[in-house]
Write a protein that holds these residues in place. Structure first.
Motif, PDB file in Angstrom:
ATOM      1  N   VAL A  90      13.761  23.202   9.449  1.00 24.89           N
ATOM      2  CA  VAL A  90      14.914  22.557   8.823  1.00 24.89           C
ATOM      3  C   VAL A  90      15.010  21.092   9.230  1.00 24.89           C
ATOM      4  CG1 VAL A  90      17.435  22.517   8.766  1.00 24.89           C
ATOM      5  CG2 VAL A  90      16.227  24.686   8.551  1.00 24.89           C
ATOM      6  N   ILE A  91      14.864  20.813  10.529  1.00 21.97           N
ATOM      7  CA  ILE A  91      15.005  19.437  11.014  1.00 21.97           C
ATOM      8  C   ILE A  91      13.883  18.555  10.489  1.00 21.97           C
ATOM      9  CG2 ILE A  91      15.024  17.990  13.073  1.00 21.97           C
ATOM     10  CD1 ILE A  91      16.323  20.326  14.568  1.00 21.97           C
ATOM     11  N   SER A  92      12.647  19.031  10.581  1.00 25.97           N
ATOM     12  CA  SER A  92      11.513  18.203  10.169  1.00 25.97           C
ATOM     13  C   SER A  92      11.513  17.957   8.664  1.00 25.97           C
ATOM     14  CB  SER A  92      10.195  18.842  10.596  1.00 25.97           C
ATOM     15  OG  SER A  92      10.036  20.119  10.003  1.00 25.97           O
ATOM     16  N   THR A  93      11.869  18.968   7.874  1.00 27.83           N
ATOM     17  CA  THR A  93      11.913  18.785   6.424  1.00 27.83           C
ATOM     18  C   THR A  93      13.031  17.834   6.027  1.00 27.83           C
ATOM     19  OG1 THR A  93      11.028  21.015   6.078  1.00 27.83           O
ATOM     20  CG2 THR A  93      12.104  19.966   4.205  1.00 27.83           C
ATOM     21  N   ALA A  94      14.205  17.962   6.657  1.00 27.72           N
ATOM     22  CA  ALA A  94      15.305  17.050   6.365  1.00 27.72           C
ATOM     23  C   ALA A  94      14.948  15.619   6.747  1.00 27.72           C
ATOM     24  CB  ALA A  94      16.562  17.503   7.109  1.00 27.72           C
ATOM     25  N   LEU A  95      14.313  15.447   7.896  1.00 25.35           N
ATOM     26  CA  LEU A  95      13.915  14.106   8.331  1.00 25.35           C
ATOM     27  C   LEU A  95      12.898  13.499   7.385  1.00 25.35           C
ATOM     28  CD1 LEU A  95      14.288  12.026  10.599  1.00 25.35           C
ATOM     29  CD2 LEU A  95      12.448  13.171  11.843  1.00 25.35           C
ATOM     30  N   ALA A  96      11.925  14.304   6.957  1.00 20.35           N
ATOM     31  CA  ALA A  96      10.920  13.815   6.016  1.00 20.35           C
ATOM     32  C   ALA A  96      11.550  13.439   4.683  1.00 20.35           C
ATOM     33  CB  ALA A  96       9.845  14.875   5.809  1.00 20.35           C
ATOM     34  N   ALA A  97      12.506  14.240   4.217  1.00 16.60           N
ATOM     35  CA  ALA A  97      13.160  13.958   2.938  1.00 16.60           C
ATOM     36  C   ALA A  97      13.921  12.639   2.987  1.00 16.60           C
ATOM     37  CB  ALA A  97      14.103  15.102   2.572  1.00 16.60           C
ATOM     38  N   VAL A  98      14.680  12.414   4.042  1.00 13.22           N
ATOM     39  CA  VAL A  98      15.495  11.199   4.141  1.00 13.22           C
ATOM     40  C   VAL A  98      14.610   9.967   4.304  1.00 13.22           C
ATOM     41  CG1 VAL A  98      17.196   9.997   5.550  1.00 13.22           C
ATOM     42  CG2 VAL A  98      17.501  12.417   5.027  1.00 13.22           C
ATOM     43  N   VAL A 156       6.844  12.645   0.002  1.00  8.59           N
ATOM     44  CA  VAL A 156       8.161  12.395  -0.567  1.00  8.59           C
ATOM     45  C   VAL A 156       8.280  10.940  -1.019  1.00  8.59           C
ATOM     46  CG1 VAL A 156      10.628  12.235  -0.021  1.00  8.59           C
ATOM     47  CG2 VAL A 156       9.314  14.228   0.699  1.00  8.59           C
ATOM     48  N   ARG A 157       7.741  10.027  -0.252  1.00  5.84           N
ATOM     49  CA  ARG A 157       7.773   8.613  -0.647  1.00  5.84           C
ATOM     50  C   ARG A 157       7.068   8.414  -1.977  1.00  5.84           C
ATOM     51  NH1 ARG A 157       4.150   4.730  -0.944  1.00  5.84           N
ATOM     52  NH2 ARG A 157       4.816   2.541  -0.774  1.00  5.84           N
ATOM     53  N   GLY A 158       5.869   9.004  -2.134  1.00  2.96           N
ATOM     54  CA  GLY A 158       5.143   8.853  -3.390  1.00  2.96           C
ATOM     55  C   GLY A 158       5.881   9.458  -4.566  1.00  2.96           C
ATOM     56  N   LEU A 159       6.499  10.613  -4.352  1.00  2.00           N
ATOM     57  CA  LEU A 159       7.274  11.224  -5.432  1.00  2.00           C
ATOM     58  C   LEU A 159       8.500  10.387  -5.781  1.00  2.00           C
ATOM     59  CD1 LEU A 159       7.130  14.963  -4.256  1.00  2.00           C
ATOM     60  CD2 LEU A 159       5.853  13.933  -6.145  1.00  2.00           C
ATOM     61  N   THR A 160       9.107   9.787  -4.770  1.00  2.00           N
ATOM     62  CA  THR A 160      10.295   8.963  -5.014  1.00  2.00           C
ATOM     63  C   THR A 160       9.950   7.719  -5.803  1.00  2.00           C
ATOM     64  OG1 THR A 160      11.289   9.763  -2.957  1.00  2.00           O
ATOM     65  CG2 THR A 160      12.208   7.758  -3.902  1.00  2.00           C
ATOM     66  N   VAL A 161       8.797   7.127  -5.520  1.00  3.19           N
ATOM     67  CA  VAL A 161       8.372   5.935  -6.274  1.00  3.19           C
ATOM     68  C   VAL A 161       8.273   6.256  -7.760  1.00  3.19           C
ATOM     69  CG1 VAL A 161       6.448   4.340  -6.646  1.00  3.19           C
ATOM     70  CG2 VAL A 161       7.210   4.851  -4.326  1.00  3.19           C
ATOM     71  N   SER A 162       7.822   7.461  -8.095  1.00  4.29           N
ATOM     72  CA  SER A 162       7.723   7.841  -9.505  1.00  4.29           C
ATOM     73  C   SER A 162       9.079   8.213 -10.102  1.00  4.29           C
ATOM     74  CB  SER A 162       6.750   9.015  -9.665  1.00  4.29           C
ATOM     75  OG  SER A 162       7.246  10.165  -9.012  1.00  4.29           O
ATOM     76  N   LEU A 163      10.034   8.585  -9.240  1.00  2.00           N
ATOM     77  CA  LEU A 163      11.348   8.980  -9.743  1.00  2.00           C
ATOM     78  C   LEU A 163      12.317   7.816  -9.905  1.00  2.00           C
ATOM     79  CD1 LEU A 163      12.164  12.295  -7.789  1.00  2.00           C
ATOM     80  CD2 LEU A 163      11.740  12.058 -10.239  1.00  2.00           C
ATOM     81  N   ARG A 164      12.121   6.748  -9.151  1.00  2.09           N
ATOM     82  CA  ARG A 164      13.152   5.704  -9.122  1.00  2.09           C
ATOM     83  C   ARG A 164      13.273   4.926 -10.424  1.00  2.09           C
ATOM     84  NH1 ARG A 164      10.304   1.453  -4.855  1.00  2.09           N
ATOM     85  NH2 ARG A 164       8.586   0.784  -6.221  1.00  2.09           N
ATOM     86  N   GLU A 165      12.283   5.037 -11.294  1.00  2.00           N
ATOM     87  CA  GLU A 165      12.372   4.362 -12.586  1.00  2.00           C
ATOM     88  C   GLU A 165      12.745   5.328 -13.712  1.00  2.00           C
ATOM     89  OE1 GLU A 165      12.304   1.198 -12.664  1.00  2.00           O
ATOM     90  OE2 GLU A 165      11.714   1.057 -10.551  1.00  2.00           O
ATOM     91  N   SER A 200      13.945  18.967  -4.582  1.00  2.00           N
ATOM     92  CA  SER A 200      14.287  20.187  -3.854  1.00  2.00           C
ATOM     93  C   SER A 200      13.193  21.248  -3.928  1.00  2.00           C
ATOM     94  CB  SER A 200      15.606  20.760  -4.383  1.00  2.00           C
ATOM     95  OG  SER A 200      15.500  21.053  -5.774  1.00  2.00           O
ATOM     96  N   SER A 201      12.510  21.353  -5.058  1.00  2.00           N
ATOM     97  CA  SER A 201      11.450  22.363  -5.187  1.00  2.00           C
ATOM     98  C   SER A 201      10.372  22.144  -4.141  1.00  2.00           C
ATOM     99  CB  SER A 201      10.847  22.323  -6.586  1.00  2.00           C
ATOM    100  OG  SER A 201      11.808  22.645  -7.563  1.00  2.00           O
ATOM    101  N   PHE A 202       9.894  20.909  -4.053  1.00  2.00           N
ATOM    102  CA  PHE A 202       8.860  20.589  -3.069  1.00  2.00           C
ATOM    103  C   PHE A 202       9.372  20.780  -1.648  1.00  2.00           C
ATOM    104  CE2 PHE A 202       7.302  17.321  -0.133  1.00  2.00           C
ATOM    105  CZ  PHE A 202       5.990  17.748  -0.002  1.00  2.00           C
ATOM    106  N   LEU A 203      10.601  20.361  -1.383  1.00  4.99           N
ATOM    107  CA  LEU A 203      11.143  20.450  -0.032  1.00  4.99           C
ATOM    108  C   LEU A 203      11.352  21.897   0.396  1.00  4.99           C
ATOM    109  CD1 LEU A 203      13.716  17.516  -0.180  1.00  4.99           C
ATOM    110  CD2 LEU A 203      11.493  17.545   0.961  1.00  4.99           C
ATOM    111  N   ILE A 204      11.767  22.756  -0.531  1.00  4.38           N
ATOM    112  CA  ILE A 204      11.929  24.179  -0.208  1.00  4.38           C
ATOM    113  C   ILE A 204      10.588  24.797   0.163  1.00  4.38           C
ATOM    114  CG2 ILE A 204      12.496  26.437  -1.193  1.00  4.38           C
ATOM    115  CD1 ILE A 204      14.689  25.024  -2.815  1.00  4.38           C
ATOM    116  N   ILE A 205       9.561  24.486  -0.630  1.00  2.00           N
ATOM    117  CA  ILE A 205       8.224  25.011  -0.340  1.00  2.00           C
ATOM    118  C   ILE A 205       7.734  24.498   1.013  1.00  2.00           C
ATOM    119  CG2 ILE A 205       5.827  25.048  -1.098  1.00  2.00           C
ATOM    120  CD1 ILE A 205       6.940  24.655  -3.981  1.00  2.00           C
ATOM    121  N   ASP A 206       7.891  23.199   1.228  1.00  2.00           N
ATOM    122  CA  ASP A 206       7.427  22.604   2.477  1.00  2.00           C
ATOM    123  C   ASP A 206       8.179  23.189   3.663  1.00  2.00           C
ATOM    124  OD1 ASP A 206       5.889  20.249   3.807  1.00  2.00           O
ATOM    125  OD2 ASP A 206       7.952  20.016   4.523  1.00  2.00           O
ATOM    126  N   GLY A 207       9.504  23.357   3.521  1.00  2.00           N
ATOM    127  CA  GLY A 207      10.275  23.922   4.610  1.00  2.00           C
ATOM    128  C   GLY A 207       9.854  25.343   4.949  1.00  2.00           C
TER     129      GLY A 207
END
Length: 282
Positions: free
Chosen positions: A93-101, A164-173, A200-207
């Motif tokens: 939980v902690i590592s996935t939340a930290l990675a997401a933020v 997560v950073r790479g996915l966010t770059v594709s989402l921000r536009e 959330s889908s990716f984060l749930i799997i990763d967690g």
């Protein structure tokens, strides 16, 4: 016309149709129940010794046998399951939340924020996490297992943050992010309320998969004496205590190691089922 099923319903149906996922859920549920009710049904406590039955094989009195000092192996294995499952869940939980933020903020804001955050991620990636935890753990004895959880979490999120950073770059536009920006919503709020929920889908799997990784990491550290400290036990300490005599007395190794393998196997089966269901319905 029948109403369209929700995404959660579709994911649940996909998981139910997967025999591996059902098997993983049944197995993990059984193991968690054993960890919860085991101490109440065991005639021995994990820290209790029977000096009349040293290195006893499995019997009606000692279901998994006893150790070199007369400790009941069933009670110790159940106690180790509780500690290992709790540590694995908290670390995931902690590592996935930290990675997401960290990953979402770096990918959304870019610029100097991205460079600084990714520099920190790269620095942690090149540091030998196992060695650092091994050095720090003996100096933090008496602090409880919470310190071990934090140390494992600190060194277990960096690769996920990069994804997560790479996915966010594709989402921000995307249109919904631009609409939120035009409405005057602040950047941090966009990240927390729009970017991360869409990952959330990716984060749930990763967690889910991080749970098994954290359990293996804790077991490895405890096996070498750097994790959970006596008088408490985890699966790693139980395996380590029985390892020297495991050849002539196999129950010392087979039962705790078998439980560890079953936990990791069940969590991985569930994680794979979540991945197939969520990615198939994304």
């Amino acid at each position: 016309m029948a109403p369209m099923a929700s995404r959660g319903t579709l994911v649940l149906r996909a998981m139910i149709r997967s025999p591996e996922t059902i098997g993983g859920l049944v197995l993990l549920t059984a193991l968690v129940l054993l960890a919860l009710v085991g101490p109440s049904i065991s005639p021995w406590a994990y820290d209790q010794k029977d000096f009349t039955a040293l290195l006893s094989p499995p019997t009606a009195e000692h279901w998994f046998g006893t150790s070199q000092i007369g400790a009941d192996l069933f009670a110790q294995t159940v106690r180790g399951m509780q500690k290992s499952l709790l540590i694995g869940l908290l670390v995931a939980v902690i590592s996935t939340a930290l990675a997401a933020v960290v990953g979402a903020f770096a990918g959304y804001f870019g610029g100097w924020a991205d460079r600084m955050l990714m520099w920190g991620v790269d620095l942690l990636l090149v540091l030998p996490g196992f060695l650092i935890i091994s050095i720090l753990s003996p100096r933090l004895r008496g602090s409880g297992f919470v310190v071990l959880v934090l140390l494992l979490a600190v060194f277990g999120w960096m690769l996920t943050a990069r994804i997560v950073r790479g996915l966010t770059v594709s989402l921000r536009e995307r249109e919904f992010v631009q609409a939120a920006r035009y409405m005057g919503i602040s950047g941090p709020r966009i990240v927390l309320r729009h970017i991360i929920p869409n990952l959330s889908s990716f984060l749930i799997i990763d967690g889910a998969l991080n749970v098994s990784g954290a359990i293996i990491g804790e077991a490895g550290l405890s096996f070498f004496g750097f994790g959970v400290q006596p008088p408490d036990v985890s699966l790693g300490t139980v395996i380590a205590a029985g390892a020297p005599a495991a050849i002539p007395h196999p129950w010392l190794f087979v039962f705790p190691a078998g439980v560890l393998i079953l936990i990791v196997l069940s969590v991985n089966l569930i994680g794979d089922g979540l991945r197939d269901a969520l990615e198939g319905r994304s």
